[in-house]
Write an enzyme that holds these catalytic residues in place. Structure first.
Site, PDB file in Angstrom:
ATOM      1  N   GLY B  52      18.245  11.958 -30.162  1.00 57.23           N
ATOM      2  CA  GLY B  52      19.814  11.509 -29.827  1.00 57.23           C
ATOM      3  C   GLY B  52      20.401  10.995 -29.619  1.00 57.23           C
ATOM      4  O   GLY B  52      19.957   9.972 -28.084  1.00 57.23           O
ATOM      5  N   GLU B  68      18.326   6.444 -34.386  1.00 58.62           N
ATOM      6  CA  GLU B  68      17.771   7.307 -33.038  1.00 58.62           C
ATOM      7  C   GLU B  68      16.133   7.504 -33.863  1.00 58.62           C
ATOM      8  O   GLU B  68      15.403   7.982 -32.663  1.00 58.62           O
ATOM      9  CB  GLU B  68      18.335   8.334 -33.051  1.00 58.62           C
ATOM     10  CG  GLU B  68      19.621   8.611 -32.668  1.00 58.62           C
ATOM     11  CD  GLU B  68      19.606   7.873 -30.498  1.00 58.62           C
ATOM     12  OE1 GLU B  68      18.331   7.703 -30.533  1.00 58.62           O
ATOM     13  OE2 GLU B  68      20.138   7.177 -30.698  1.00 58.62           O
ATOM     14  N   GLU B  72      12.760   6.734 -31.784  1.00 57.62           N
ATOM     15  CA  GLU B  72      11.604   8.157 -31.325  1.00 57.62           C
ATOM     16  C   GLU B  72      10.364   8.511 -31.598  1.00 57.62           C
ATOM     17  O   GLU B  72       9.353   8.831 -31.402  1.00 57.62           O
ATOM     18  CB  GLU B  72      12.526   9.276 -31.813  1.00 57.62           C
ATOM     19  CG  GLU B  72      13.580   9.339 -30.643  1.00 57.62           C
ATOM     20  CD  GLU B  72      13.381   9.799 -29.265  1.00 57.62           C
ATOM     21  OE1 GLU B  72      12.489   9.253 -28.857  1.00 57.62           O
ATOM     22  OE2 GLU B  72      14.293   8.837 -28.430  1.00 57.62           O
ATOM     23  N   PRO B  89      34.104  22.594 -26.789  1.00 55.18           N
ATOM     24  CA  PRO B  89      34.615  21.363 -25.917  1.00 55.18           C
ATOM     25  C   PRO B  89      33.461  21.267 -24.413  1.00 55.18           C
ATOM     26  O   PRO B  89      33.573  20.946 -24.328  1.00 55.18           O
ATOM     27  CB  PRO B  89      36.071  22.086 -25.836  1.00 55.18           C
ATOM     28  CG  PRO B  89      36.504  23.271 -26.687  1.00 55.18           C
ATOM     29  CD  PRO B  89      35.300  23.677 -28.015  1.00 55.18           C
ATOM     30  N   GLU B 121       9.716  11.629 -21.243  1.00 56.39           N
ATOM     31  CA  GLU B 121       8.345  11.303 -22.667  1.00 56.39           C
ATOM     32  C   GLU B 121       8.975  12.753 -23.677  1.00 56.39           C
ATOM     33  O   GLU B 121      10.021  12.915 -24.221  1.00 56.39           O
ATOM     34  CB  GLU B 121       7.218  12.016 -21.738  1.00 56.39           C
ATOM     35  CG  GLU B 121       7.628  13.956 -21.393  1.00 56.39           C
ATOM     36  CD  GLU B 121       6.084  14.500 -20.821  1.00 56.39           C
ATOM     37  OE1 GLU B 121       6.766  14.767 -19.461  1.00 56.39           O
ATOM     38  OE2 GLU B 121       5.636  14.820 -21.485  1.00 56.39           O
TER      39      GLU B 121
END
Lengths: 233, 233
Positions: B52, B68, B72, B89, B121
């Site tokens: 992400g 993303e 990937e 939070p 990796e």
DNA sequence: CCCGAATAGTGTGATATGTACACCAAGGAT
DNA sequence: ATCCTTGGTGTACATATCACACTATTCGGG
């Protein structure tokens, strides 16, 4: 230099504003209604919008939603679930705003609408007769909420959140018909309900223009959700 | 002074960082696997995490997720849906970070995992044998993803996204058994499949250690989703 | 009293779906 | 030929769904 909590620079990456908006649904006047507020300030001043506000520093998203809910209705003890997160770049003219939308479901006898600090007024609107132009992308959010509620009716006991503690079976059926937007067969509805074993009779009756109707309540030991037994669409 | 786009002060309200994380699920080695990256930097350096990154200024949440995903896996043409938004939070030690989680579902023959710029990796992990300590609250996100996938199997054709273009019925059944984590009766499975009318035979067969198995493909005119006929849990 | 209207509540038959289990089909090896 | 492995099909019973018809209970009017 290694990053640590002390020297992390959060401004390294884009930081949008984040709001939590709450779609508050209830059944009133034989109708599925949503609480909307009239915005008092730009942008969309004078337009109707879903109540919401910016998420604060030390509160979770859910806490933000509950805070907004309390501000708009005075209560927090209602069914609440996260709906979807809306984040298209141009959805808010002020700046980049991401909205985490929540769905609150409650019975009409539980809440007292009031306008929060940023609204000129608050009003119930029929989900089937919404204002012509809602603020932001709130029409999409409302659409998503209705779809979610309908979907949840099938597998969960959420529908009962819309009803008072005691109800007759014709009232329950009417509620389902309003939400689903379709008529249901009375006999089949009752049979499905009996099979689900989620309600129990109170022993009392409610007067009607015809035969008195037996009052039921939601069973505290009822299953909240079920799994289907299908494998394909 | 009236607020307008020119003089709006976004810093008036808390602005968290926002990331889009993508749970990439596929079937490999008779297993439901998720692509995880080993974080190269604090926080959680050396820990496995869901790929992400921070949402950029002019991209939607979905676009961020797709970016993303491409980083990937090299591809973007896969099934992708928003999962849930996580915003407690303290979930990230760096600063206040809200994560919009997405679920990508793809067949193993479609993708080529690679480590993006922020990872040491990338590796496939079994959803049933995850690393002992994942970064952030990513164990919850993965749990949510598996639940969502199982749920979607019941009503949608998402399961077919996990398979190659052509497959045998025993392969399809094995896929369902892996995802659901339970055995299914072969005859009943085939009957439900035939009734759903979502696959068609190719006319070809695949050699096996026993009887050859007929190859099927997902029908392009199949319904993507269905509604249940239930009203209660 | 009876009747009609309004409302609540129940039953039936046909069809569809779910479940467990048994059995048949087609190839390869011995 | 038999056995093993894998693929594929059928049956009986139970449960669920759907459409439609019918019964039950009150109230008001003639």
């Amino acid at each position: 230099m290694l990053e640590t909590a002390e020297n992390y620079d959060a401004s390294k990456y884009e930081r949008p504003s984040v709001t939590a908006d709450v779609v508050i649904l209830t059944l009133r006047e034989q109708d599925l209604q949503v609480l909307l507020i009239k915005r008092a300030r730009w942008p969309y001043d004078g337009s109707w919008a879903i109540p919401g506000g910016f998420v604060e520093k030390d509160e979770s998203l859910r806490q933000a939603a509950l805070r907004e809910l309390r501000e708009e209705t005075g209560v927090t003890d209602v069914y609440l679930e996260q709906l979807y997160t809306f984040g298209d770049p141009g959805r808010d003219p002020r700046t980049r705003v991401i909205t985490v939308a929540y769905l609150a479901v409650t019975s009409a006898d539980q809440i007292d609408p009031r306008a929060g600090s940023d609204a000129a007024e608050a009003r119930w609107w029929s989900m089937y007769a919404l204002p012509p132009s809602l603020a932001f992308d709130h029409d999409q959010i409302l659409d998503y909420a209705l779809t979610r509620l309908r979907y949840k009716l099938e597998y969960t006991a959420v529908g009962f959140q819309l009803l008072p503690k005691e109800f007759t079976l014709p009232e329950l059926q009417a509620a389902y018909e309003i939400i689903l937007g379709e008529m249901l067969d009375k006999g089949n509805f009752r049979k499905k309900l009996a099979r689900a074993n989620v309600v129990e009779p109170t022993g009392q009756y409610r007067q009607t223009a015809g035969r008195p109707a037996e009052l039921y309540r939601y069973r505290q030991d009822a299953v909240a959700e079920t799994r289907a037994r299908r494998l394909f669409p």
